[in-house]
Design a protein around this motif. Structure first.
Motif, mmCIF file in Angstrom:
data_model
loop_
_atom_site.group_PDB
_atom_site.id
_atom_site.type_symbol
_atom_site.label_atom_id
_atom_site.label_comp_id
_atom_site.label_asym_id
_atom_site.label_seq_id
_atom_site.Cartn_x
_atom_site.Cartn_y
_atom_site.Cartn_z
ATOM 1 N N GLY A 1 0.661 -0.854 0.580
ATOM 2 C CA GLY A 1 -0.048 -0.094 0.040
ATOM 3 C C GLY A 1 0.703 1.305 0.188
ATOM 4 O O GLY A 1 0.432 2.328 -0.900
ATOM 5 N N MET B 1 3.771 1.141 -0.918
ATOM 6 C CA MET B 1 4.673 1.374 -2.177
ATOM 7 C C MET B 1 3.727 2.647 -3.144
ATOM 8 O O MET B 1 4.442 3.106 -4.349
ATOM 9 N N VAL B 2 2.528 1.807 -3.551
ATOM 10 C CA VAL B 2 1.766 2.343 -4.567
ATOM 11 C C VAL B 2 2.041 3.854 -4.006
ATOM 12 O O VAL B 2 1.724 5.140 -5.624
ATOM 13 N N VAL B 3 1.358 4.858 -2.739
ATOM 14 C CA VAL B 3 1.446 5.849 -2.822
ATOM 15 C C VAL B 3 2.824 6.002 -3.124
ATOM 16 O O VAL B 3 2.780 7.639 -3.600
ATOM 17 N N ILE C 1 5.093 5.138 -5.332
ATOM 18 C CA ILE C 1 5.343 5.465 -6.979
ATOM 19 C C ILE C 1 4.462 6.874 -7.630
ATOM 20 O O ILE C 1 4.709 7.025 -7.683
#
Lengths: 402, 284
Positions: B18, B20-22, B24
C-alpha cells in the motif's frame, strides 16, 4: 399555447431519445471506417501501386511471392535456379539505370521512346528483373514478360514474420512481431502489477481504517489521472537508465521497461476493480470463517479471495486490455524495433506504438496506411473481446452476491 | 502460534505494498516537480518556443490545448448529458438501456489510438476538415463521451426519487420535473464529469497525433480549421524528436509540470465537488 408546449416537449423528448443512441452510433461509425480502410489492404497489390516487375520472356519463372521479391532485392537469393528458374545469376535492373545507358536524345521527346528502350534492355538480358513504373512500362513488346501482381493475402498479413512497410519494391506487412510484442509487454506488465495490485486491494478492503482508505483511494485515482505521455517521459528519463544499469544492457529501451511502466499504469484499474470484488464478499461468510477459529488472514485467503475470484479475474482482464491499448508511454520506452522478439531485454514494437509511429508518414489510401488501419481493427477487436469478457465475468460475481 | 506469525507477515507485506503505491505516485510527481519547478516563469508560460524548441516557452501549446478542451467539451458535454438523461429518466430498465450501457462501456474501453485512426479517417479525410482544431476536438469529444455519460448518470441516480415523485404529484410534466427539479439537484455532480473530462482531454496525445497536433507553429490559431500545438504532443516531441533533445530537457520538465498540474488540478477539484455535494444531498 398548451398545444405548442406539448409539441415542444415531445420534440425535446425525441431529441433525448436519439442522443441516447449516440455511443452505439459512435461505435458503429468506428467499425465502419476502421474496417473499410483496413480491409482495403487485401485488395492492394503486393508491389507498390503503379509499378510492376518485368522479366525476359525466356525466363521460366512466372510469378514471385512477396518473400521471394524481398529476398532478391536483399541479395539473399542471387540465382534464378533457387526460384525454380534456369541456372542464371539474377540481375537487378533499376529504372534510373536506363538514363546511364541511353542519352536523353535517344529516349526521344517527352521520353516517348522510353518503353521501347526499356524493352530492349530486358530482351538483351535474359537474367534481368526490372522494377518499373507502369507509365513507361514496355508492354506489348515481344520478349518482355510482366510478372502478375498479386494482392496482399490474409496469410501474408497474419502469418508474416517481418514488418517492413516501406521496403521496395514489395513492402512486407507481417503482423506477427507486432502481436507478439504487444502480448509480451502487456502480459509481463500484468504479472508485475497483479500481485502488487491485489495486495493493495486486500489492504484497502480488509485492513485499512476508514481514514487511510479515504487518503489512499484519491491517491490511486490521481495515479490513474496522470497522462500517458508523462508516464512515458518518466519511463524514458528514470526507468530506462535503471533497467540498463541493473541488467547490464547496451540499451535500456526494452520490452521489460515497457512492462514496468505499463504495470504502474495498470495498477489503478486492478486495485479498484479487485477491491470492489473483495468488498462484495458477504459479511456472514467472513464471520462464519472467523467463528470457526480462523485468523483474519486465513479468512482472507481461504474465503474472501476464492469468493471474489471472478471479480479479480475481471480486474486482470481489464488490466490487460488497458495495457494492450496503451500507446504513448510504450512508444517512448520500448525502443521500437519491429522484429520478432527473442528476449525481454530487447527492443520491441507494439501494435498501438506502430500506428502512432508510422501513420504520420504513410500516404493516405496506400497499402501502408491501410495496413495501419487493419492494426487498428485488430486492436479494436481485442479490446471489444476484453471488455465483453470482463462484463460477463463481473456479472457472474454480481449474481453470486444475490 | 504459526497462524499468528503468518498473518503478521502477510499483513506487513500488504501494508508495504500500500505504501509502495503511494510512494510511486509521489516518486513520479516529486521527480517532475523537482526538475520542472525551476523552469516555470512568466516567460515560460507566455512566450513561444525559440531556438528549435530548446528555450523560450510553451504558450502556443497551452493555447492549443485550451482550444481542444473547449472544442471537445462543446461537443461532448451536451450530448453526453442528453444521453444520460435519456437512459436514466426515460428508458426505464429495458433491454434498450442495457444495450446502451454495454455500448457506452465498450466505447470507453477502446484505446485512444483507435480514436485517433477513426478521427483521421472520418473527420480529417472523409469530411475534409484537415488537421484542425475541429477534427481534434470532435475526436477527443468522442473519447470522453462515455466519461461524461457515466458521471452524469451517477449524478442523476444520486437524486432521491422523492424529488421526482413530489414534483410529478404537483402536476409538473416529466420534462418540467427533469428541468426544474432533477437537473438542478444533480448539477454539481454533473460538473465533476465536465471537470474530469477536461483533465482527460488535456492529457491525451494519441487521438490528436493525426487529427490536430502540429510539431511546431510560431503563430496562434486563428480559426477552427487551424492546426495547433498541444501540451502533451509538445512534450512527446521535445522528448523524442526535438532538434536537440539534451538541450530541450529543461523545457520538457517544465511542460510535463504544467501538464500534470492542469490534469491533477482537475482531478482534485472533481473529487472535492463530489465529496462536498454528496454530503449535501444526503443531509437534505
Amino acid at each position: 399555447m398548451k398545444r405548442i408546449k406539448r409539441i415542444l416537449e415531445r420534440t425535446i423528448e425525441s431529441i433525448l431519445t436519439v442522443s441516447g443512441a449516440v455511443t452505439s452510433i459512435a461505435i458503429l461509425l468506428i467499425v465502419i471506417f476502421l474496417f473499410k480502410e483496413g480491409l482495403g489492404l487485401f485488395k492492394s497489390p503486393s508491389v507498390e501501386k503503379g509499378y510492376s516487375l518485368y522479366v525476359n520472356s525466356k525466363n521460366t519463372v512466372n510469378d514471385l511471392d512477396v518473400e521471394d521479391i524481398k529476398h532478391i532485392y536483399d541479395s539473399e537469393v542471387e540465382n534464378w535456379k533457387e526460384l525454380g528458374g534456369r541456372d542464371q545469376e539474377i540481375k537487378i535492373f533499376r529504372f534510373e539505370e536506363i538514363f546511364n545507358i541511353y542519352s536523353d536524345e535517344e529516349l526521344g521527346k517527352d521520353y516517348s521512346l522510353l518503353p521501347e528502350k526499356l524493352g530492349e534492355v530486358i530482351i538483351q538480358n535474359p537474367n534481368i528483373i526490372a522494377y518499373l513504373p507502369q507509365q513507361y512500362a514496355p508492354t506489348d513488346i515481344q520478349g518482355v514478360k510482366a510478372l502478375p501482381s498479386k494482392d496482399i493475402s490474409i496469410g501474408d498479413f497474419f502469418g508474416g514474420r517481418e514488418w517492413m512497410p516501406t521496403a521496395t519494391p514489395s513492402p512486407l506487412f507481417g503482423v506477427l512481431p507486432l502481436i507478439l510484442g504487444t502480448l509480451i509487454v502487456s502480459i509481463i506488465a500484468i504479472l508485475i502489477a497483479l500481485p502488487l495490485g491485489l495486495g493493495v486491494a486486500i489492504y484497502l478492503s480488509e485492513l485499512a481504517g476508514e481514514r487511510t482508505r479515504k487518503l489512499m483511494k484519491p491517491t490511486i485515482e490521481l495515479l490513474a489521472g496522470i497522462p500517458s505521455v508523462v508516464y512515458g517521459f518518466f519511463g524514458l528519463v528514470v526507468l530506462v537508465p535503471i533497467v540498463q544499469k541493473v541488467f547490464g544492457l547496451s540499451v535500456g529501451e526494452t520490452a521489460f521497461t515497457g512492462s514496468l511502466i505499463l504495470a504502474i499504469m495498470a495498477l489503478p484499474t486492478i486495485i479498484t476493480v479487485a477491491e470492489d470484488a473483495l468488498r462484495n464478499t458477504p459479511r456472514d461468510m467472513r464471520e462464519a470463517s472467523l467463528a470457526l477459529g480462523a485468523t483474519q488472514w486465513q479468512t482472507i485467503y481461504k474465503v474472501v479471495i476464492p469468493y471474489s475470484a471472478s471479480g479479480i479475474s475481471a480486474a486482470v482482464v481489464l488490466g490487460i486490455g488497458r495495457a494492450m491499448g496503451e500507446t504513448m508511454a510504450v512508444l517512448m520506452v520500448t525502443g521500437n524495433a519491429a522484429v520478432m522478439p527473442h528476449s525481454l531485454f530487447e527492443p520491441v514494437r507494439t501494435i498501438p506504438a506502430t500506428i502512432a509511429a508510422e501513420l504520420g508518414e504513410a500516404p493516405a489510401g496506400g497499402a501502408h496506411y491501410q495496413s495501419l488501419f487493419l492494426l487498428g481493427c485488430i486492436l479494436f477487436v481485442i479490446t471489444m473481446i476484453v471488455s465483453i469478457t470482463a462484463e460477463v465475468i463481473s456479472k457472474k460475481q454480481l449474481n453470486k452476491g444475490v | 502460534m504459526n497462524k499468528k506469525l503468518s498473518q503478521r507477515i502477510a499483513f506487513m507485506i500488504f501494508r508495504i505494498l500500500g505504501l509502495m503505491v503511494v510512494g510511486i505516485l509521489f516518486w513520479i510527481l516529486g521527480f517532475i516537480v523537482y526538475n520542472g519547478i525551476g523552469v516555470i516563469s512568466w516567460e515560460f508560460i507566455f512566450s513561444a518556443p525559440t531556438n528549435g524548441m530548446t528555450s523560450g516557452g510553451i504558450f502556443p501549446a497551452i493555447v492549443g490545448t485550451l482550444c481542444l478542451v473547449v472544442g471537445s467539451m462543446i461537443f461532448a458535454f451536451p450530448l453526453g448529458i442528453m444521453s444520460a438523461i435519456y437512459t436514466n429518466e426515460y428508458a426505464g430498465n429495458s433491454w434498450v438501456v442495457r444495450f446502451i450501457r454495454i455500448m457506452t462501456n465498450n466505447l470507453a474501453s477502446i484505446p485512444s489510438i483507435v480514436f485517433g485512426l477513426f478521427g483521421m479517417a472520418l473527420f480529417v479525410n472523409t469530411l475534409g476538415f484537415g488537421d484542425s482544431i475541429l477534427a481534434g476536438s470532435l475526436t477527443l469529444g468522442l473519447l470522453v463521451l462515455p466519461l461524461v455519460i457515466r458521471t452524469t448518470e451517477e449524478a442523476l441516480k444520486a437524486v432521491p426519487n422523492s424529488y421526482r415523485t413530489g414534483s410529478l404529484a404537483l402536476g409538473a410534466t416529466k420534462l418540467q420535473t427533469i428541468r426544474k427539479v432533477v437537473l438542478p439537484a444533480a448539477f454539481p455532480n454533473i460538473t465533476t464529469g465536465l471537470i474530469l473530462s477536461i483533465g482527460r482531454v488535456s492529457g491525451e496525445t494519441a487521438p490528436i497525433l493525426f487529427t490536430a497536433a502540429a510539431y511546431f507553429l510560431p503563430k496562434l490559431p486563428s480559426g477552427i480549421f487551424d492546426q495547433v500545438m498541444a501540451l502533451p504532443y509538445h512534450l512527446y516531441v521535445i522528448v523524442t524528436s526535438g532538434t536537440d533533445i539534451e538541450a530541450s530537457r529543461p523545457m520538457a520538465y517544465g511542460t510535463a509540470l504544467v501538464l500534470i498540474f492542469i490534469v491533477l488540478l482537475m482531478n482534485i477539484l472533481a473529487m472535492f465537488i463530489r465529496r462536498f455535494f454528496n454530503k449535501k444531498l444526503k443531509t437534505n
